[in-house]
Design an enzyme around this catalytic site. Structure first.
Site, mmCIF file in Angstrom:
data_model
loop_
_atom_site.group_PDB
_atom_site.id
_atom_site.type_symbol
_atom_site.label_atom_id
_atom_site.label_comp_id
_atom_site.label_asym_id
_atom_site.label_seq_id
_atom_site.Cartn_x
_atom_site.Cartn_y
_atom_site.Cartn_z
ATOM 1 N N ASP A 127 2.350 -0.119 12.024
ATOM 2 C CA ASP A 127 1.330 -0.967 11.409
ATOM 3 C C ASP A 127 1.466 -2.433 11.802
ATOM 4 O OD1 ASP A 127 0.176 1.202 10.225
ATOM 5 O OD2 ASP A 127 1.093 0.891 8.264
ATOM 6 N N LYS A 141 0.834 -1.204 0.000
ATOM 7 C CA LYS A 141 0.000 0.000 0.000
ATOM 8 C C LYS A 141 0.870 1.256 0.000
ATOM 9 C CE LYS A 141 -2.787 0.947 3.604
ATOM 10 N NZ LYS A 141 -2.856 2.375 4.080
ATOM 11 N N SER A 167 8.531 6.396 12.401
ATOM 12 C CA SER A 167 8.309 5.586 11.195
ATOM 13 C C SER A 167 9.224 5.997 10.041
ATOM 14 C CB SER A 167 6.837 5.664 10.761
ATOM 15 O OG SER A 167 5.970 5.369 11.817
ATOM 16 N N ARG A 218 -7.906 13.343 12.307
ATOM 17 C CA ARG A 218 -6.448 13.220 12.230
ATOM 18 C C ARG A 218 -5.799 14.595 12.039
ATOM 19 N NH1 ARG A 218 -5.087 7.802 8.847
ATOM 20 N NH2 ARG A 218 -3.080 8.131 9.871
ATOM 21 N N SER A 240 4.121 12.119 12.455
ATOM 22 C CA SER A 240 3.747 11.250 11.339
ATOM 23 C C SER A 240 4.788 11.394 10.237
ATOM 24 C CB SER A 240 2.366 11.617 10.790
ATOM 25 O OG SER A 240 2.120 10.921 9.576
ATOM 26 N N SER A 241 5.314 10.271 9.765
ATOM 27 C CA SER A 241 6.273 10.301 8.657
ATOM 28 C C SER A 241 5.630 10.843 7.390
ATOM 29 C CB SER A 241 6.815 8.893 8.401
ATOM 30 O OG SER A 241 5.769 8.018 7.995
ATOM 31 N N GLN A 242 4.306 10.786 7.315
ATOM 32 C CA GLN A 242 3.603 11.293 6.130
ATOM 33 C C GLN A 242 3.831 12.790 5.935
ATOM 34 O OE1 GLN A 242 -0.370 10.075 7.054
ATOM 35 N NE2 GLN A 242 -0.006 7.920 6.576
ATOM 36 N N ARG A 261 2.698 6.063 -3.364
ATOM 37 C CA ARG A 261 3.778 6.925 -3.843
ATOM 38 C C ARG A 261 4.047 6.742 -5.332
ATOM 39 N NH1 ARG A 261 3.682 5.816 1.239
ATOM 40 N NH2 ARG A 261 4.634 7.132 2.853
#
EC number: 2.5.1.19
Length: 416
Positions: free
Chosen positions: A300, A20, A186, A116, A159-161, A25
Site C-alpha cells: 500500500d 483501515k 505482506s 480479484r 494475499s495476506s488476507q 479486524r
C-alpha cells in the site's frame, strides 16, 4: 468528482484517520464477542462494508460518539447474499467465517472486487470441509457453505488476507488446526490480525511459517482503541517532504508494516522525525534521492513511494511487488500510466517499477482508475505544478476528508 491541486506551500498540523486494517479486524472480532466497544474506528466505504457484514451475521451494533458498541454472535450461522462492495479484506475474512455456517451464502462485490481471485483460499477451506460453487479462480460471485472442521492445511498466500481469513475461521472451528503458509506477502497485515486476535483472547501459536490454532475458542474482546493509519499518514508525510512542513499527531507504534514509510523517506534523504513517545511525526521539505525498495511487505506504500521517486534525483527501483497486480487495479500499470501522463520516465517490471525522477514541476491529468491509493498519492504532485485527478472521489474508501485536510495545510484544491 475530479480534483485539481495547484502549486503551493503547505504547513501545519494534521491527524491521519484511524487504521483501515485494524478497523476491519476490530469490527469483526467485536461482532464475534459477547459485548465489545471499538473506539475511534475508521468509517469509510471499505470499513462500512465490514460493518454491514457484521450486522448480516447477526451482530447488533450501536454508535455512541466515536465508539461503536457491539453485541456479538455466538457462532456463525448466516445465509443469503453478501455484497462486500470494493473491500477485499471483508470478502476474504468473511469467506472464511461463512465456511463455519451450515447454510449457503453467496459472496459478491463491485466490478473491481469481481476481478480479484480467491482460488488459494477456496482450496484451503475446501480441504477443511467447506463447499464452494463458482468459476475458477473464484472471483466473486461464488457460493460458500460449511461446516469446516479443524485439521492440517497449507496455503500459498499471494494475499495476506487469505491467512487472516483462516486464522479467524479456524479459531472458531471444531478441532485444532495446523496452518502452513508458503510464499506469503505482506506479513505485517497478518501481524495486525494476530494483534487483534490476541486482544480478543484468541490463542494462536506461530513458529516461522507454521501456525497452530486451537479450535472452538471464544472471542472476548472488551474494548479496542484503533491506532492511526500509517498508509494514510504516508501521503501527508510525502506532502511535507515535497512542499513544506507537516506535523502529524497520534502516530504511535503498532504492528502496521506501513510504519516503514518513515525509514524509506529517511533513506531517500528526507527530513522525517518521529517522536514515538509523543506520537508525533514531523516531515520537512527535503532534497530526495532515488533508492531501492523491497515492497513485499508494504504494497500500500508503493503509490506514495512512486510519487516521491518522481521528485527524487536519480533512479528508484521498487521490487517484490508483483502482488500489486491483483489489487483494486493492476497498480504497477496504473502507476506507470500516471507517471507517463506527468512526463516522468518509468519502466514497469513484472514485480515492480524503475522510476527516473528529478522533475521539479508536474502538470497534467492523472486518473485514479477507481483505486483510492492512486488518487491519494498522485494528487500530491499538483503541489509542484498543477495536476488534475479524475475520479478522485474514491479517496473515501480509506481517507474520507482527505482534500479538506490538504486544504487545512494550505493546499489549493478545486473540486469539479
Amino acid at each position: 468528482m475530479d480534483v485539481i491541486v495547484r502549486k503551493g506551500e503547505i504547513r501545519g498540523k494534521a491527524k491521519p484517520p484511524a487504521s483501515k486494517s485494524y478497523t476491519h479486524r476490530a469490527f469483526i472480532a467485536a461482532s464475534l464477542s459477547p459485548s465489545a466497544r471499538v473506539v475511534n474506528p475508521l468509517i469509510s466505504e471499505d470499513t462500512i462494508s465490514t460493518l454491514n457484514a457484521c450486522k448480516r451475521i447477526g451482530a447488533a451494533v450501536l454508535k455512541k460518539g466515536n465508539e461503536w458498541l457491539f453485541s456479538g454472535v455466538d457462532g456463525v450461522e448466516a445465509e443469503g447474499y453478501f455484497n462486500f462492495a470494493n473491500s477485499g479484506t471483508t470478502l476474504r475474512i468473511f469467506t472464511g467465517l461463512l465456511s463455519l455456517s451450515p447454510f449457503r451464502s453467496v459472496v459478491d462485490g463491485d466490478e473491481s472486487l469481481r476481478k480479484r481471485p480467491n482460488g488459494e483460499l477456496v482450496l484451503a477451506l475446501s480441504k477443511l470441509g467447506a463447499r464452494f460453487k463458482g468459476r475458477e479462480p473464484y472471483t466473486p460471485p461464488f457460493s460458500v457453505q460449511g461446516v469446516i472442521k479443524g485439521g492440517e492445511v497449507e496455503i500459498e498466500a499471494p494475499s495476506s488476507q487469505f491467512v487472516s481469513s483462516l486464522l479467524f475461521a479456524l479459531s472458531l472451528a471444531e478441532g485444532d488446526s495446523s496452518l502452513r503458509v508458503e510464499k506469503v506477502k505482506s506479513q505485517p497485515y497478518i501481524d495486525v490480525t494476530l494483534d487483534v486476535l490476541r486482544e480478543s483472547g484468541v490463542k494462536v501459536e506461530r513458529e516461522g511459517n507454521f501456525y497452530h490454532i486451537p479450535g472452538s475458542q471464544s472471542f472476548k474482546l472488551r474494548r479496542y482503541d484503533v491506532p492511526a493509519d500509517f498508509s494514510s499518514a504516508s501521503y501527508l508525510i510525502a506532502a511535507g517532504l515535497i512542499a513544506g512542513e507537516v506535523v502529524l499527531e497520534g502516530m504511535f507504534e503498532s504492528a502496521q508494516g506501513d510504519r516503514k514509510i518513515v525509514d524509506i523517506c529517511r533513506e531517500m534523504g528526507g527530513s522525517v522525525e518521529w517522536d514515538k513517545k509523543r506520537g508525533v511525526i514531523r516531515a520537512e521539505r527535503s532534497e530526495l534521492e532515488g533508492v531501492e525498495v523491497d515492497a513485499s511487505d508494504i504494497p500500500d506504500l508503493v503509490p506514495t513511494i512512486a510519487v516521491l521517486a518522481a521528485v527524487a534525483k536519480g533512479k528508484t527501483r521498487i521490487y517484490n511487488a508483483e502482488h500489486l497486480r491483483i489489487k483494486e487495479i493492476d497498480r504497477i500499470e496504473g502507476i506507470h500510466q500516471n507517471l507517463k501522463a506527468l512526463g516522468v520516465e518509468s519502466k514497469p517490471l513484472k514485480d515492480g517499477l524503475i522510476i527516473k525522477g528529478g522533475k521539479g514541476e508536474f502538470r497534467g491529468v492523472v486518473d485514479s482508475f477507481g483505486d483510492h491509493r492512486m488518487a491519494l498519492a498522485f494528487s500530491l504532485l499538483g503541489l509542484l505544478g498543477e495536476v488534475k485527478c479524475r475520479n478522485a472521489e474514491v479517496v473515501s474508501v480509506s481517507f474520507p476528508g482527505y482534500f479538506r485536510v490538504l486544504e487545512s495545510l494550505g493546499a489549493s484544491v478545486i473540486r469539479l
